[in-house]
Design an enzyme around this catalytic site. Structure first.
Site, PDB file in Angstrom:
ATOM      1  N   ASP A 149      -2.634  -1.875  10.068  1.00  0.00           N
ATOM      2  CA  ASP A 149      -2.957  -2.076   8.498  1.00  0.00           C
ATOM      3  C   ASP A 149      -3.159  -3.028   7.936  1.00  0.00           C
ATOM      4  OD1 ASP A 149      -2.047   0.675   8.292  1.00  0.00           O
ATOM      5  OD2 ASP A 149       0.139   0.149   8.067  1.00  0.00           O
TER       6      ASP A 149
ATOM      7  N   LYS B  81       0.799  -1.126  -0.122  1.00  0.00           N
ATOM      8  CA  LYS B  81       0.010   0.064   0.016  1.00  0.00           C
ATOM      9  C   LYS B  81       0.805   1.123   0.012  1.00  0.00           C
ATOM     10  CE  LYS B  81       0.887   1.253   4.404  1.00  0.00           C
ATOM     11  NZ  LYS B  81       1.582   2.299   4.789  1.00  0.00           N
TER      12      LYS B  81
END
Length: 298
Positions: free
Chosen positions: A138, A11
């Site tokens: 996350d 990401k």
């Protein structure tokens, strides 16, 4: 089933707005995640006991014990279902280690989905996301992929529309940065100051939805970047080299030290990568596109 392999993306945080430290030590975030086409692959197979191996760039820095998020994912899922976590987990790394691109979180999400598939548990996406949130801030986005706004400490996700593909170059630094250390430096830099509540940027969300790379580049922001630069001043030269090489915008990815460069096209991304490689300011570069799918059984 002899084994299951799951591909899981890295990401980039195109907005990371950070609030002040909470009593529990975490920070409230407005965290706009974008999954990119740089992947780890996590393979699980039946074994006599839980074991982990790892290959790829930075593999020597990956823990091979129960502190690894992939191992913790297997243990958590097994505990929830009352079964033995007897699997061998093999991680093939392409996401930079300790680089601010959620490589460890990706491995945790990949192992969770792989074990769920191997054991035939049939957990829903919502059930897996709940377990991901237990594993780390996350990890839910690593499972979901695409684009999302993460609130709370980043684990509460709202999917976001993306109007087109975006082209990125990621410059890997020599060595990692500890996420807790970067947040600690953020707190030190803001000591005694009022830190505003984090809010998502409307111009950034509009640019993302429109697929407008130039507007997105103008709106990129990472509140942790000053802290990362304070701990690793050499990153400023990498950011400058990418901008000089034609990037629309540059920022530290998450807690760093990987730096991210938005380009206007695939051709421009190749030129930015070439300029960074020639600059001697980074260890390696990766060209990627976004959005990318979340954890996927191969």
């Amino acid at each position: 089933m002899s084994g299951v392999t799951v591909r899981v993306p890295a990401k980039v945080n195109i907005q990371l707005a950070v609030g002040g430290a909470r009593p529990d030590g975490f920070h409230d975030l407005a965290n706009v995640f974008l999954a990119v086409s740089l992947y780890d692959e996590v393979t699980v197979r039946p074994a006599e006991r839980l074991t982990i191996t790892c290959e790829g760039a930075g593999a020597a820095k990956v823990p091979l014990d129960e502190s690894n998020l992939a191992a913790r994912a297997a243990l958590l899922l097994a505990e929830r279902h009352g079964i033995a976590p007897d699997v061998h987990i093999h991680i093939a790394k392409a996401i930079p280690v300790a680089g601010g691109m959620a490589g460890g979180s990706a491995d945790g999400a990949g192992a969770l989905l792989a074990c769920d598939t191997l054991w035939g548990l049939g957990s829903s996406q919502a059930q897996l996301l709940e377990l991901c949130a237990v594993l780390g801030s996350d990890v839910p986005f690593s499972l979901a992929g695409g684009a999302a706004l993460g609130t709370g400490r980043g684990e509460r996700l709202t999917p976001l529309p993306v109007g087109g593909d975006f082209h990125w170059v990621f410059a890997v630094a020599d060595g990692g940065l500890s996420t807790p250390a970067v947040y600690g430096e953020f707190d030190r830099l803001h000591a005694g100051a009022r830190v505003p509540a984090p809010r998502a940027s409307e111009p950034l969300l509009d640019a993302l939805g429109a697929g407008d790379a130039a507007a997105l580049g103008a709106a990129l922001v990472n509140d942790l970047q000053p802290a990362a630069l304070s701990l690793r001043p050499s990153l400023a030269a990498t950011l400058d080299a990418g901008l000089a090489g034609g990037a629309l915008a540059a920022l530290v990815s998450g807690s760093g030290p990987t730096t991210a460069f938005l380009a206007k096209s695939a051709e421009a991304a190749a030129e930015v990568a070439g300029a960074l490689d020639a600059s001697g300011t980074c260890l390696a570069t990766h060209v990627a596109t976004s959005p990318a799918p979340g954890a996927t059984v191969l």
